[in-house]
Design a protein around this motif. Structure first.
Motif, PDB file in Angstrom:
ATOM      1  N   VAL A  55       0.842  -1.200   0.000  1.00  0.00           N
ATOM      2  CA  VAL A  55       0.000   0.000   0.000  1.00  0.00           C
ATOM      3  C   VAL A  55       0.871   1.242   0.000  1.00  0.00           C
ATOM      4  O   VAL A  55       0.615   2.203  -0.746  1.00  0.00           O
ATOM      5  CB  VAL A  55      -0.960  -0.013   1.210  1.00  0.00           C
ATOM      6  CG1 VAL A  55      -1.643   1.339   1.381  1.00  0.00           C
ATOM      7  CG2 VAL A  55      -1.986  -1.115   1.061  1.00  0.00           C
ATOM      8  N   LEU A  56       1.916   1.263   0.815  1.00  0.00           N
ATOM      9  CA  LEU A  56       2.802   2.432   0.872  1.00  0.00           C
ATOM     10  C   LEU A  56       3.499   2.651  -0.468  1.00  0.00           C
ATOM     11  O   LEU A  56       3.604   3.792  -0.941  1.00  0.00           O
ATOM     12  CB  LEU A  56       3.830   2.264   1.997  1.00  0.00           C
ATOM     13  CG  LEU A  56       3.269   2.349   3.415  1.00  0.00           C
ATOM     14  CD1 LEU A  56       4.371   2.098   4.435  1.00  0.00           C
ATOM     15  CD2 LEU A  56       2.619   3.698   3.656  1.00  0.00           C
ATOM     16  N   PHE A  57       4.000   1.589  -1.084  1.00  0.00           N
ATOM     17  CA  PHE A  57       4.649   1.739  -2.378  1.00  0.00           C
ATOM     18  C   PHE A  57       3.668   2.246  -3.436  1.00  0.00           C
ATOM     19  O   PHE A  57       4.031   3.083  -4.282  1.00  0.00           O
ATOM     20  CB  PHE A  57       5.288   0.425  -2.825  1.00  0.00           C
ATOM     21  CG  PHE A  57       6.614   0.157  -2.181  1.00  0.00           C
ATOM     22  CD1 PHE A  57       7.648   1.072  -2.288  1.00  0.00           C
ATOM     23  CD2 PHE A  57       6.829  -1.005  -1.469  1.00  0.00           C
ATOM     24  CE1 PHE A  57       8.882   0.832  -1.697  1.00  0.00           C
ATOM     25  CE2 PHE A  57       8.047  -1.250  -0.868  1.00  0.00           C
ATOM     26  CZ  PHE A  57       9.077  -0.323  -0.978  1.00  0.00           C
ATOM     27  N   GLU A  58       2.439   1.783  -3.418  1.00  0.00           N
ATOM     28  CA  GLU A  58       1.450   2.265  -4.378  1.00  0.00           C
ATOM     29  C   GLU A  58       1.121   3.733  -4.141  1.00  0.00           C
ATOM     30  O   GLU A  58       0.983   4.504  -5.095  1.00  0.00           O
ATOM     31  CB  GLU A  58       0.164   1.425  -4.287  1.00  0.00           C
ATOM     32  CG  GLU A  58       0.243   0.108  -4.995  1.00  0.00           C
ATOM     33  CD  GLU A  58       0.452   0.279  -6.495  1.00  0.00           C
ATOM     34  OE1 GLU A  58      -0.241   1.111  -7.119  1.00  0.00           O
ATOM     35  OE2 GLU A  58       1.325  -0.421  -7.039  1.00  0.00           O
ATOM     36  N   LEU A  59       1.002   4.150  -2.894  1.00  0.00           N
ATOM     37  CA  LEU A  59       0.748   5.554  -2.611  1.00  0.00           C
ATOM     38  C   LEU A  59       1.897   6.437  -3.076  1.00  0.00           C
ATOM     39  O   LEU A  59       1.693   7.505  -3.652  1.00  0.00           O
ATOM     40  CB  LEU A  59       0.499   5.752  -1.109  1.00  0.00           C
ATOM     41  CG  LEU A  59      -0.835   5.246  -0.567  1.00  0.00           C
ATOM     42  CD1 LEU A  59      -0.879   5.385   0.950  1.00  0.00           C
ATOM     43  CD2 LEU A  59      -1.983   5.994  -1.196  1.00  0.00           C
ATOM     44  N   VAL A  60       3.124   5.989  -2.833  1.00  0.00           N
ATOM     45  CA  VAL A  60       4.292   6.740  -3.298  1.00  0.00           C
ATOM     46  C   VAL A  60       4.291   6.806  -4.822  1.00  0.00           C
ATOM     47  O   VAL A  60       4.578   7.871  -5.415  1.00  0.00           O
ATOM     48  CB  VAL A  60       5.607   6.090  -2.763  1.00  0.00           C
ATOM     49  CG1 VAL A  60       6.819   6.666  -3.470  1.00  0.00           C
ATOM     50  CG2 VAL A  60       5.699   6.294  -1.262  1.00  0.00           C
ATOM     51  N   ARG A  61       3.978   5.725  -5.479  1.00  0.00           N
ATOM     52  CA  ARG A  61       3.950   5.705  -6.955  1.00  0.00           C
ATOM     53  C   ARG A  61       2.877   6.644  -7.495  1.00  0.00           C
ATOM     54  O   ARG A  61       3.111   7.387  -8.443  1.00  0.00           O
ATOM     55  CB  ARG A  61       3.679   4.279  -7.441  1.00  0.00           C
ATOM     56  CG  ARG A  61       3.791   4.130  -8.964  1.00  0.00           C
ATOM     57  CD  ARG A  61       3.462   2.724  -9.407  1.00  0.00           C
ATOM     58  NE  ARG A  61       2.073   2.345  -9.169  1.00  0.00           N
ATOM     59  CZ  ARG A  61       1.054   2.650  -9.986  1.00  0.00           C
ATOM     60  NH1 ARG A  61       1.267   3.319 -11.093  1.00  0.00           N
ATOM     61  NH2 ARG A  61      -0.159   2.266  -9.689  1.00  0.00           N
ATOM     62  N   ILE A  62       1.708   6.649  -6.855  1.00  0.00           N
ATOM     63  CA  ILE A  62       0.607   7.495  -7.322  1.00  0.00           C
ATOM     64  C   ILE A  62       0.917   8.979  -7.069  1.00  0.00           C
ATOM     65  O   ILE A  62       0.668   9.823  -7.919  1.00  0.00           O
ATOM     66  CB  ILE A  62      -0.716   7.085  -6.649  1.00  0.00           C
ATOM     67  CG1 ILE A  62      -1.150   5.721  -7.151  1.00  0.00           C
ATOM     68  CG2 ILE A  62      -1.804   8.122  -6.890  1.00  0.00           C
ATOM     69  CD1 ILE A  62      -2.322   5.132  -6.377  1.00  0.00           C
ATOM     70  N   ILE A  63       1.451   9.291  -5.919  1.00  0.00           N
ATOM     71  CA  ILE A  63       1.667  10.692  -5.539  1.00  0.00           C
ATOM     72  C   ILE A  63       2.856  11.295  -6.308  1.00  0.00           C
ATOM     73  O   ILE A  63       2.770  12.412  -6.822  1.00  0.00           O
ATOM     74  CB  ILE A  63       1.883  10.820  -4.020  1.00  0.00           C
ATOM     75  CG1 ILE A  63       0.571  10.463  -3.306  1.00  0.00           C
ATOM     76  CG2 ILE A  63       2.340  12.209  -3.639  1.00  0.00           C
ATOM     77  CD1 ILE A  63       0.697  10.363  -1.807  1.00  0.00           C
ATOM     78  N   PHE A  64       3.971  10.602  -6.371  1.00  0.00           N
ATOM     79  CA  PHE A  64       5.196  11.194  -6.909  1.00  0.00           C
ATOM     80  C   PHE A  64       5.448  10.873  -8.374  1.00  0.00           C
ATOM     81  O   PHE A  64       6.330  11.458  -8.982  1.00  0.00           O
ATOM     82  CB  PHE A  64       6.396  10.750  -6.075  1.00  0.00           C
ATOM     83  CG  PHE A  64       6.361  11.294  -4.670  1.00  0.00           C
ATOM     84  CD1 PHE A  64       6.485  12.658  -4.438  1.00  0.00           C
ATOM     85  CD2 PHE A  64       6.167  10.470  -3.591  1.00  0.00           C
ATOM     86  CE1 PHE A  64       6.445  13.175  -3.158  1.00  0.00           C
ATOM     87  CE2 PHE A  64       6.133  10.969  -2.301  1.00  0.00           C
ATOM     88  CZ  PHE A  64       6.262  12.321  -2.083  1.00  0.00           C
ATOM     89  N   LEU A  65       4.734   9.978  -8.974  1.00  0.00           N
ATOM     90  CA  LEU A  65       4.992   9.654 -10.396  1.00  0.00           C
ATOM     91  C   LEU A  65       3.844   9.970 -11.290  1.00  0.00           C
ATOM     92  O   LEU A  65       2.754  10.167 -11.048  1.00  0.00           O
ATOM     93  CB  LEU A  65       5.364   8.176 -10.538  1.00  0.00           C
ATOM     94  CG  LEU A  65       6.654   7.746  -9.830  1.00  0.00           C
ATOM     95  CD1 LEU A  65       6.846   6.244 -10.005  1.00  0.00           C
ATOM     96  CD2 LEU A  65       7.857   8.479 -10.416  1.00  0.00           C
TER      97      LEU A  65
END
Length: 65
Positions: A55-65
């Motif tokens: 979940v954290l990796f997906e949130l980082v991917r959605i927010i920063f990429l």
């Protein structure tokens, strides 16, 4: 020293007393096994780590990429 028959009688009396509502001195082995979780603590930790990490990796991917 009590005989095996006397020990069995005492054990049966104690078990019947506990079942009828009297308080046991300490929980029996069967009670302990009945209350144990079928999943080990390490396995639960691993599943939580994988799910929350994903979940954290997906949130980082959605927010920063």
């Amino acid at each position: 020293m009590p005989t095996e028959f006397e020990l069995r009688q005492r054990n049966n009396k104690f078990a019947n007393d506990v079942r009828s509502g009297k308080k046991a001195v300490k929980p029996s082995r069967q009670d302990k096994l009945a209350h144990r979780s079928p999943v080990g603590l390490w396995a639960l930790g691993l599943v939580v780590f994988v799910v929350i990490g994903g979940v954290l990796f997906e949130l980082v991917r959605i927010i920063f990429l």
